[in-house]
Scaffold this active site. Structure first.
Site, PDB file in Angstrom:
ATOM      1  N   SER A 147       0.843  -1.205   0.000  1.00 26.51           N
ATOM      2  CA  SER A 147       0.000   0.000   0.000  1.00 26.51           C
ATOM      3  C   SER A 147       0.875   1.250   0.000  1.00 26.51           C
ATOM      4  O   SER A 147       2.064   1.181   0.345  1.00 26.51           O
ATOM      5  CB  SER A 147      -0.868  -0.006   1.273  1.00 26.51           C
ATOM      6  OG  SER A 147      -1.367   1.280   1.553  1.00 26.51           O
ATOM      7  N   TYR A 160      -3.418  -0.100   9.986  1.00 26.64           N
ATOM      8  CA  TYR A 160      -3.248  -0.482   8.582  1.00 26.64           C
ATOM      9  C   TYR A 160      -1.839  -0.148   8.102  1.00 26.64           C
ATOM     10  O   TYR A 160      -1.162  -0.965   7.472  1.00 26.64           O
ATOM     11  CB  TYR A 160      -4.289   0.259   7.757  1.00 26.64           C
ATOM     12  CG  TYR A 160      -4.346  -0.071   6.294  1.00 26.64           C
ATOM     13  CD1 TYR A 160      -3.720   0.747   5.349  1.00 26.64           C
ATOM     14  CD2 TYR A 160      -5.051  -1.173   5.830  1.00 26.64           C
ATOM     15  CE1 TYR A 160      -3.782   0.469   4.000  1.00 26.64           C
ATOM     16  CE2 TYR A 160      -5.129  -1.462   4.473  1.00 26.64           C
ATOM     17  CZ  TYR A 160      -4.500  -0.629   3.572  1.00 26.64           C
ATOM     18  OH  TYR A 160      -4.570  -0.919   2.225  1.00 26.64           O
TER      19      TYR A 160
HETATM   20  P1  NAP Z   1     -11.765  -5.079  -0.469  1.00 31.19           P
HETATM   21  O1  NAP Z   1     -12.621  -4.571  -1.566  1.00 31.19           O
HETATM   22  O2  NAP Z   1     -12.125  -4.746   0.942  1.00 31.19           O
HETATM   23  O3  NAP Z   1     -11.584  -6.684  -0.597  1.00 31.19           O
HETATM   24  C1  NAP Z   1     -10.821  -7.328   0.367  1.00 31.19           C
HETATM   25  C2  NAP Z   1     -11.108  -8.801   0.209  1.00 31.19           C
HETATM   26  O4  NAP Z   1     -10.413  -9.518   1.233  1.00 31.19           O
HETATM   27  C3  NAP Z   1     -12.597  -9.101   0.382  1.00 31.19           C
HETATM   28  O5  NAP Z   1     -13.005 -10.100  -0.523  1.00 31.19           O
HETATM   29  C4  NAP Z   1     -12.654  -9.610   1.809  1.00 31.19           C
HETATM   30  O6  NAP Z   1     -13.716 -10.471   2.057  1.00 31.19           O
HETATM   31  C5  NAP Z   1     -11.349 -10.388   1.885  1.00 31.19           C
HETATM   32  N1  NAP Z   1     -10.962 -10.662   3.273  1.00 31.19           N
HETATM   33  C6  NAP Z   1     -10.987  -9.803   4.307  1.00 31.19           C
HETATM   34  N2  NAP Z   1     -10.572 -10.424   5.424  1.00 31.19           N
HETATM   35  C7  NAP Z   1     -10.291 -11.718   5.076  1.00 31.19           C
HETATM   36  C8  NAP Z   1      -9.821 -12.863   5.788  1.00 31.19           C
HETATM   37  N3  NAP Z   1      -9.568 -12.823   7.098  1.00 31.19           N
HETATM   38  N4  NAP Z   1      -9.646 -14.019   5.103  1.00 31.19           N
HETATM   39  C9  NAP Z   1      -9.926 -14.091   3.780  1.00 31.19           C
HETATM   40  N5  NAP Z   1     -10.380 -13.042   3.035  1.00 31.19           N
HETATM   41  C10 NAP Z   1     -10.550 -11.868   3.699  1.00 31.19           C
HETATM   42  O7  NAP Z   1     -10.300  -4.558  -0.673  1.00 31.19           O
HETATM   43  P2  NAP Z   1      -9.547  -4.089  -1.994  1.00 31.19           P
HETATM   44  O8  NAP Z   1      -9.693  -2.617  -2.128  1.00 31.19           O
HETATM   45  O9  NAP Z   1      -9.896  -4.999  -3.143  1.00 31.19           O
HETATM   46  O10 NAP Z   1      -8.050  -4.360  -1.520  1.00 31.19           O
HETATM   47  C11 NAP Z   1      -7.439  -5.614  -1.701  1.00 31.19           C
HETATM   48  C12 NAP Z   1      -6.058  -5.489  -1.110  1.00 31.19           C
HETATM   49  O11 NAP Z   1      -5.413  -4.331  -1.662  1.00 31.19           O
HETATM   50  C13 NAP Z   1      -6.069  -5.273   0.404  1.00 31.19           C
HETATM   51  O12 NAP Z   1      -4.946  -5.931   0.976  1.00 31.19           O
HETATM   52  C14 NAP Z   1      -5.896  -3.755   0.537  1.00 31.19           C
HETATM   53  O13 NAP Z   1      -5.293  -3.403   1.773  1.00 31.19           O
HETATM   54  C15 NAP Z   1      -4.982  -3.479  -0.604  1.00 31.19           C
HETATM   55  N6  NAP Z   1      -4.980  -2.109  -1.104  1.00 31.19           N
HETATM   56  C16 NAP Z   1      -6.145  -1.533  -1.517  1.00 31.19           C
HETATM   57  C17 NAP Z   1      -6.071  -0.232  -2.057  1.00 31.19           C
HETATM   58  C18 NAP Z   1      -7.281   0.508  -2.543  1.00 31.19           C
HETATM   59  O14 NAP Z   1      -7.172   1.729  -2.796  1.00 31.19           O
HETATM   60  N7  NAP Z   1      -8.422  -0.130  -2.695  1.00 31.19           N
HETATM   61  C19 NAP Z   1      -4.851   0.411  -2.188  1.00 31.19           C
HETATM   62  C20 NAP Z   1      -3.706  -0.234  -1.721  1.00 31.19           C
HETATM   63  C21 NAP Z   1      -3.790  -1.504  -1.198  1.00 31.19           C
HETATM   64  P3  NAP Z   1     -14.968  -9.913   2.906  1.00 31.19           P
HETATM   65  O15 NAP Z   1     -15.746  -9.041   1.976  1.00 31.19           O
HETATM   66  O16 NAP Z   1     -15.694 -11.143   3.326  1.00 31.19           O
HETATM   67  O17 NAP Z   1     -14.408  -9.132   4.079  1.00 31.19           O
HETATM   68  C1  GCO Z   2      -6.959   5.161   3.247  1.00 34.72           C
HETATM   69  C2  GCO Z   2      -7.069   4.247   2.056  1.00 34.72           C
HETATM   70  C3  GCO Z   2      -5.712   3.721   1.670  1.00 34.72           C
HETATM   71  C4  GCO Z   2      -5.827   2.793   0.499  1.00 34.72           C
HETATM   72  C5  GCO Z   2      -4.510   2.269   0.097  1.00 34.72           C
HETATM   73  C6  GCO Z   2      -3.595   3.330  -0.398  1.00 34.72           C
HETATM   74  O1  GCO Z   2      -7.879   5.148   4.076  1.00 34.72           O
HETATM   75  O2  GCO Z   2      -5.953   5.878   3.301  1.00 34.72           O
HETATM   76  O3  GCO Z   2      -7.955   3.179   2.323  1.00 34.72           O
HETATM   77  O4  GCO Z   2      -5.138   3.075   2.758  1.00 34.72           O
HETATM   78  O5  GCO Z   2      -6.643   1.716   0.794  1.00 34.72           O
HETATM   79  O6  GCO Z   2      -3.943   1.461   1.059  1.00 34.72           O
HETATM   80  O7  GCO Z   2      -2.472   2.693  -0.969  1.00 34.72           O
END
Ligand code: NAP
Ligand code: GCO
Length: 261
Positions: A147, A160
């Site tokens: 992230s 986080y």
């Molecule tokens: P999301 O929409 O919240 O999806 C997360 C997925 O992980 C969901 O399917 C969730 O299932 C599953 N999950 C949560 N806890 C779990 C557990 N204990 N065991 C198995 N599955 C679990 O998140 P996303 O935005 O796609 O992000 C995916 C990854 O990218 C995460 O690691 C997040 O931190 C990272 N990330 C996201 C962003 C962003 O801007 N979106 C940026 C940087 C990094 P449930 O729905 O059942 O909880």
């Molecule tokens: C926040 C956001 C971010 C993104 C991502 C950025 O609240 O700042 O959720 O944490 O999810 O991780 O890279």
């Protein structure tokens, strides 16, 4: 091998955690287009079913399982089940993650632990279960979804950021400890991406919306599609000498001081 063949995932099996929607599903769909067999998990059967339907609608015969990545016994059993029912795992993406946006002084220790458990202990547990097979087979790819918060802090995301900072170093340590077995472990650091996780920050007129656009040279939120090419690169032979690297796919946020108001 031709340069394009280096990016092929034909004959490979990819396990993407938490991939019933969001970033995980986008990466899994890209891997499938590159030729891989897709396996994913989620913590709820209805989400696994929803994910299977989405993959099927995209023409992908994925394999979905219910499993909580923080449950070590369940993960060990799942990996054995996948490797007997589907195939040995060539590519692991530790994507499953949660966030709690709470000011640190208002956050309970239990809430802090829950975020670290999923976002850092989970990747440790799943990687530990998959590595022995990769070592035996003499190859493997592990991609940890880090992230911006692996590098930067901001208000309300202490747990986080601590977890994602730790995940950056876990990535480097797996690379250091297992590179000798032709296993490459790298991270992808997405910028701010349009998914359910960031939906609360993107409500109309939310101040964070304008803020992120002013901090991003690309002047837009990222889309899950933006992550697909970088993920295929790190999952493929094209990155066999890339190890311990965090590839930030952020539209330039980390390079930019931000637009003058
Ligand atoms: P999301 O929409 O919240 O999806 C997360 C997925 O992980 C969901 O399917 C969730 O299932 C599953 N999950 C949560 N806890 C779990 C557990 N204990 N065991 C198995 N599955 C679990 O998140 P996303 O935005 O796609 O992000 C995916 C990854 O990218 C995460 O690691 C997040 O931190 C990272 N990330 C996201 C962003 C962003 O801007 N979106 C940026 C940087 C990094 P449930 O729905 O059942 O909880
Ligand atoms: C926040 C956001 C971010 C993104 C991502 C950025 O609240 O700042 O959720 O944490 O999810 O991780 O890279």
């Amino acid at each position: 091998m031709s340069i394009l063949d280096q990016f092929s995932l034909k004959g490979k099996t990819a396990f993407v955690t938490g991939a019933s929607y969001g970033i995980g599903m986008a990466l899994a769909k890209a891997f499938s287009q590159a030729g891989a067999t897709i396996v994913f998990n989620d913590i709820k059967q209805e989400l696994v079913d929803k994910g299977l339907k989405s993959y099927e609608e995209a023409g992908i015969k994925a394999h979905g399982y219910v499993c909580d990545v923080t449950d070590e016994d369940a993960v060990k059993k799942l990996i054995a089940k996948i490797e007997s029912e589907v195939a040995p795992i060539d590519i692991l993406v530790n994507n499953a993650g949660i966030i709690k946006r709470i000011p640190m002084c208002d956050m309970t220790a239990a809430e802090f632990r829950q975020v670290v458990d999923v976002d850092l202990n989970g990747p440790f547990i799943v990687s530990k279960a998959v590595l022995p097979g990769m070592i035996r087979r003499g190859h493997g790819k592990i991609i940890n979804i880090c992230s911006m918060m692996s590098e930067l802090g901001r208000e309300t995301v202490s747990a986080y950021a601590a977890a994602k900072g730790g995940l950056k170093m876990l990535t480097r340590n797996i690379a250091s400890e297992y590179g000798q077995y032709n296993i490459q472990c790298n991270g992808i650091g997405p910028g701010y991406i349009e998914t359910p996780q960031t939906a609360p920050l993107r409500t109309p007129n939310h101040p964070f919306n304008k803020f992120i656009i002013s901090k991003t040279p690309a002047a837009r939120w990222g889309k899950t599609d933006d992550l697909q090419g970088p993920a295929v690169f790190l999952a493929s032979d094209a990155s066999n000498f890339v190890n311990g690297h965090i590839l930030y796919v952020d539209g330039g946020i980390l390079a930019y001081i931000g637009k003058q108001p």
